[in-house]
Scaffold this active site. Structure first.
Site, PDB file in Angstrom:
ATOM      1  N   LYS A  48      30.823 -21.869  29.476  1.00 42.42           N
ATOM      2  CA  LYS A  48      30.855 -20.738  30.269  1.00 42.42           C
ATOM      3  C   LYS A  48      31.322 -19.414  29.776  1.00 42.42           C
ATOM      4  O   LYS A  48      32.186 -19.498  28.849  1.00 42.42           O
ATOM      5  CB  LYS A  48      31.503 -21.034  31.639  1.00 42.42           C
ATOM      6  CG  LYS A  48      32.742 -21.194  31.580  1.00 42.42           C
ATOM      7  CD  LYS A  48      33.544 -21.573  32.780  1.00 42.42           C
ATOM      8  CE  LYS A  48      35.053 -21.648  32.876  1.00 42.42           C
ATOM      9  NZ  LYS A  48      35.781 -22.264  33.867  1.00 42.42           N
ATOM     10  N   ARG A 146      38.124 -23.439  46.638  1.00 39.86           N
ATOM     11  CA  ARG A 146      37.400 -22.372  46.013  1.00 39.86           C
ATOM     12  C   ARG A 146      36.011 -22.995  45.882  1.00 39.86           C
ATOM     13  O   ARG A 146      35.424 -22.930  47.030  1.00 39.86           O
ATOM     14  CB  ARG A 146      38.169 -22.266  44.269  1.00 39.86           C
ATOM     15  CG  ARG A 146      37.836 -21.104  43.849  1.00 39.86           C
ATOM     16  CD  ARG A 146      38.249 -20.740  42.421  1.00 39.86           C
ATOM     17  NE  ARG A 146      37.536 -21.848  41.624  1.00 39.86           N
ATOM     18  CZ  ARG A 146      37.882 -21.964  40.049  1.00 39.86           C
ATOM     19  NH1 ARG A 146      38.749 -21.259  39.449  1.00 39.86           N
ATOM     20  NH2 ARG A 146      37.207 -22.772  39.356  1.00 39.86           N
ATOM     21  N   HIS A 178      37.164 -29.989  40.852  1.00 36.47           N
ATOM     22  CA  HIS A 178      38.171 -29.289  40.156  1.00 36.47           C
ATOM     23  C   HIS A 178      39.584 -29.375  40.603  1.00 36.47           C
ATOM     24  O   HIS A 178      39.745 -28.913  41.746  1.00 36.47           O
ATOM     25  CB  HIS A 178      37.463 -27.881  39.946  1.00 36.47           C
ATOM     26  CG  HIS A 178      38.024 -26.938  38.883  1.00 36.47           C
ATOM     27  ND1 HIS A 178      38.185 -27.490  37.469  1.00 36.47           N
ATOM     28  CD2 HIS A 178      38.482 -25.740  38.680  1.00 36.47           C
ATOM     29  CE1 HIS A 178      38.805 -26.692  36.700  1.00 36.47           C
ATOM     30  NE2 HIS A 178      38.653 -25.534  37.027  1.00 36.47           N
ATOM     31  N   ARG A 234      35.750 -32.918  31.238  1.00 34.84           N
ATOM     32  CA  ARG A 234      35.079 -31.344  31.308  1.00 34.84           C
ATOM     33  C   ARG A 234      36.029 -30.290  30.811  1.00 34.84           C
ATOM     34  O   ARG A 234      36.133 -29.465  31.416  1.00 34.84           O
ATOM     35  CB  ARG A 234      34.682 -31.246  32.849  1.00 34.84           C
ATOM     36  CG  ARG A 234      33.444 -30.575  32.978  1.00 34.84           C
ATOM     37  CD  ARG A 234      33.311 -30.479  34.588  1.00 34.84           C
ATOM     38  NE  ARG A 234      34.189 -29.856  35.313  1.00 34.84           N
ATOM     39  CZ  ARG A 234      34.984 -30.567  36.331  1.00 34.84           C
ATOM     40  NH1 ARG A 234      34.490 -31.702  36.781  1.00 34.84           N
ATOM     41  NH2 ARG A 234      36.043 -29.958  37.040  1.00 34.84           N
ATOM     42  N   TYR A 277      49.404   8.833  19.892  1.00 29.94           N
ATOM     43  CA  TYR A 277      49.803   9.772  20.875  1.00 29.94           C
ATOM     44  C   TYR A 277      51.274   9.711  21.570  1.00 29.94           C
ATOM     45  O   TYR A 277      51.583   8.615  21.810  1.00 29.94           O
ATOM     46  CB  TYR A 277      48.714   9.216  22.174  1.00 29.94           C
ATOM     47  CG  TYR A 277      47.365   9.534  21.681  1.00 29.94           C
ATOM     48  CD1 TYR A 277      46.705  10.946  21.452  1.00 29.94           C
ATOM     49  CD2 TYR A 277      46.397   8.345  22.005  1.00 29.94           C
ATOM     50  CE1 TYR A 277      45.317  11.003  21.233  1.00 29.94           C
ATOM     51  CE2 TYR A 277      44.985   8.671  21.596  1.00 29.94           C
ATOM     52  CZ  TYR A 277      44.565   9.866  21.515  1.00 29.94           C
ATOM     53  OH  TYR A 277      43.485  10.197  21.318  1.00 29.94           O
ATOM     54  N   CYS A 324      45.493   3.102  20.621  1.00 34.83           N
ATOM     55  CA  CYS A 324      44.606   3.954  21.266  1.00 34.83           C
ATOM     56  C   CYS A 324      43.025   3.269  21.588  1.00 34.83           C
ATOM     57  O   CYS A 324      43.115   2.314  21.274  1.00 34.83           O
ATOM     58  CB  CYS A 324      44.462   5.059  20.109  1.00 34.83           C
ATOM     59  SG  CYS A 324      45.665   5.936  19.429  1.00 34.83           S
ATOM     60  N   MET A 325      42.294   4.084  21.819  1.00 37.24           N
ATOM     61  CA  MET A 325      40.833   3.491  22.369  1.00 37.24           C
ATOM     62  C   MET A 325      40.290   2.827  21.164  1.00 37.24           C
ATOM     63  O   MET A 325      39.681   1.528  21.438  1.00 37.24           O
ATOM     64  CB  MET A 325      40.101   4.425  22.828  1.00 37.24           C
ATOM     65  CG  MET A 325      38.578   4.047  23.338  1.00 37.24           C
ATOM     66  SD  MET A 325      37.327   5.215  23.891  1.00 37.24           S
ATOM     67  CE  MET A 325      38.249   5.745  25.242  1.00 37.24           C
ATOM     68  N   ASP A 326      40.203   3.496  20.143  1.00 37.81           N
ATOM     69  CA  ASP A 326      39.582   3.112  18.793  1.00 37.81           C
ATOM     70  C   ASP A 326      40.276   2.381  17.655  1.00 37.81           C
ATOM     71  O   ASP A 326      39.845   2.016  16.652  1.00 37.81           O
ATOM     72  CB  ASP A 326      38.776   4.025  18.201  1.00 37.81           C
ATOM     73  CG  ASP A 326      38.036   4.923  19.239  1.00 37.81           C
ATOM     74  OD1 ASP A 326      37.223   4.035  20.122  1.00 37.81           O
ATOM     75  OD2 ASP A 326      38.210   5.993  19.544  1.00 37.81           O
TER      76      ASP A 326
HETATM   77  C1  LIG Z   1      36.290 -23.408  33.476  1.00 39.92           C
HETATM   78  C2  LIG Z   1      36.345 -24.800  34.194  1.00 39.92           C
HETATM   79  C3  LIG Z   1      36.537 -26.163  33.227  1.00 39.92           C
HETATM   80  C4  LIG Z   1      37.187 -25.967  32.084  1.00 39.92           C
HETATM   81  O1  LIG Z   1      38.429 -25.706  32.270  1.00 39.92           O
HETATM   82  P1  LIG Z   1      39.614 -25.760  30.891  1.00 39.92           P
HETATM   83  O2  LIG Z   1      40.814 -25.558  31.590  1.00 39.92           O
HETATM   84  O3  LIG Z   1      39.267 -24.519  30.123  1.00 39.92           O
HETATM   85  O4  LIG Z   1      39.638 -26.868  30.313  1.00 39.92           O
HETATM   86  C5  LIG Z   1      36.274 -27.421  33.978  1.00 39.92           C
HETATM   87  N1  LIG Z   1      35.665 -27.538  35.179  1.00 39.92           N
HETATM   88  C6  LIG Z   1      35.204 -26.265  35.889  1.00 39.92           C
HETATM   89  C7  LIG Z   1      34.716 -26.382  37.242  1.00 39.92           C
HETATM   90  C8  LIG Z   1      35.729 -25.041  35.400  1.00 39.92           C
HETATM   91  O5  LIG Z   1      35.391 -23.957  36.335  1.00 39.92           O
END
Ligand SMILES: *Cc1c(COP(=O)(O)O)cnc(C)c1O
Length: 393
Positions: A48, A146, A178, A234, A277, A324-326
């Protein structure tokens, strides 16, 4: 000049001023290590947010080549990008508004994470319209509060899912959840979330819809809780080589991203002169400084001003005054340290050249390593090393 020399010459001239070097061999090594942590379970590589800002397509390909079996993303756009790059491994996408345009994803075979009866209804409608069965994975809220189907909506959701399943509008591929406290070893909430997921799977079985794959563990759980593997882990952050629990250690992962720039200008500064700056840094002695062409617009956060070092000319050089910005300015010492314009300066990486790592930056910024790598941006160009042909199993 031979062609090879000319190519090299062009490459040298093409070297970006702000560069994130992505080591695909490190991705592969990290995935292999994650497979060991996974035991008999499969690995879903979480790519992601453009692979945590490392580039979704190249990272996904490297991860799959190293033995990851599936891919996970947040949005349908991210999932479709992987599919249109010709990736045919399963891709699960899990965060959508109920009114998202599901049809193209269903047709492309993207697996849809479903978090409520409203989302399910919308997916069912899109599946009917497109005449293709939607492959779905139920996300169960087991306590994070969530994403995922909320507890009070679960009975109704089961009923709706049963109907959609019977009609052939959806096929249930998986079930997942999760964790809220994965990085806190032995936190009791972890076990109660596991129990709730097991219950949800039992409910689905009882309704004649046994999921093919069940998964729960992110990186932190993958490296600490083998009992939570279910059918698949995951991981995200560990695949990028950063520790999911830095207080404990690096768990053997190797950072994938090196952030670097090249010296734009070297000059003398006399004792008593202020730099950048606000003249927040005054040269105590005559010295030499280097101007580096990356700033807060590229992800070098301004509140790092005067608080970090870059690796340049074989050693750490303190950054001077305000970011700075750049650009930023670093001190090379009175003799200039042998540094020339065009030399590489490293902000963070895997430490092989003496540079800090993303975790050092996270500590300075009072944040987590995830935010450091995803915060790189602006004019930063990604270049890839390793991968294709590099390293076999
Ligand atoms: C981002 C995410 C993960 C991965 O999590 P890590 O802490 O980077 O391993 C796994 N499952 C879900 C639902 C996530 O949003």
């Amino acid at each position: 000049m031979t062609t090879a020399e000319r190519t090299q010459e062009q490459h040298r001239h093409a070297q970006p001023q702000a560069e994130a070097v992505i080591d695909l061999d490190a991705v592969a090594d990290n995935v292999r290590l994650l497979r060991e942590y996974a035991g008999d379970a499969a690995v879903m590589a979480v790519v992601k947010a453009d692979a945590y800002n490392h580039g979704a397509v190249p990272v996904a390909k490297a991860a799959l080549a190293a033995g990851a079996r599936e891919l996970g993303v947040t949005t349908l756009t991210e999932a479709l990008e992987l599919k249109s790059a010709g990736i045919d491994a399963p891709v699960l996408s899990w965060l959508h508004t109920p009114d998202a345009d599901y049809a193209p994803a269903i047709v492309a075979g993207v697996e849809l994470g479903v978090s409520s009866p409203r989302h399910l209804a919308s997916i069912v409608a899109a599946a009917r319209d497109s005449g293709v069965t939607a492959v779905i994975t139920v996300k169960v809220d087991t306590g994070l509060n969530r994403g995922g189907v909320a507890r009070d909506e679960w009975p109704g959701f089961l009923r709706d899912l049963g109907r959609a399943h019977a009609e052939g509008a959806v096929r249930l591929r998986g079930t997942f959840s999760h964790l809220a406290h994965a990085d806190e070893l032995h936190h009791p909430e972890i076990d109660s979330q596991r129990d709730r997921l097991v219950e949800a799977v039992a409910d689905l079985r009882r309704h004649g819809m046994p999921p093919e794959v069940v998964h729960l563990s992110n990186s932190a759980a993958a490296v600490t809780r083998p009992d939570l593997r279910f059918d698949m882990i995951r991981p995200g952050i560990a695949m990028y080589g950063l520790s999911p629990i830095p207080e404990i250690g690096d768990y053997g992962f190797r950072p994938v991203m090196t952030l670097r720039t090249r010296v734009a200008l070297v000059k003398k500064v006399t004792a008593g002169s202020g730099v950048s700056y606000g003249h927040r840094w005054i040269a105590p002695i005559d010295t030499t400084v280097a101007v580096l062409p990356m700033g807060y617009a590229d992800g070098i956060r301004r509140n790092l001003s005067g608080r970090f070092e870059v690796q340049l000319g074989g050693r750490r050089r303190p950054q001077l005054g305000r970011v700075c910005m750049d650009q930023i300015v670093v001190d090379l010492g009175p003799d200039g340290g042998g540094v020339s314009e065009g030399d590489h300066a490293l902000f963070f990486g895997d430490g092989r050249h003496g540079e800090p790592n993303a975790q050092d930056w996270a500590d300075l910024l009072d944040t987590i390593n995830y935010e450091v790598v995803t915060g790189v941006g602006g004019r930063t160009v990604r270049t890839y090393v390793g991968g294709e042909g590099g390293g076999t199993e």
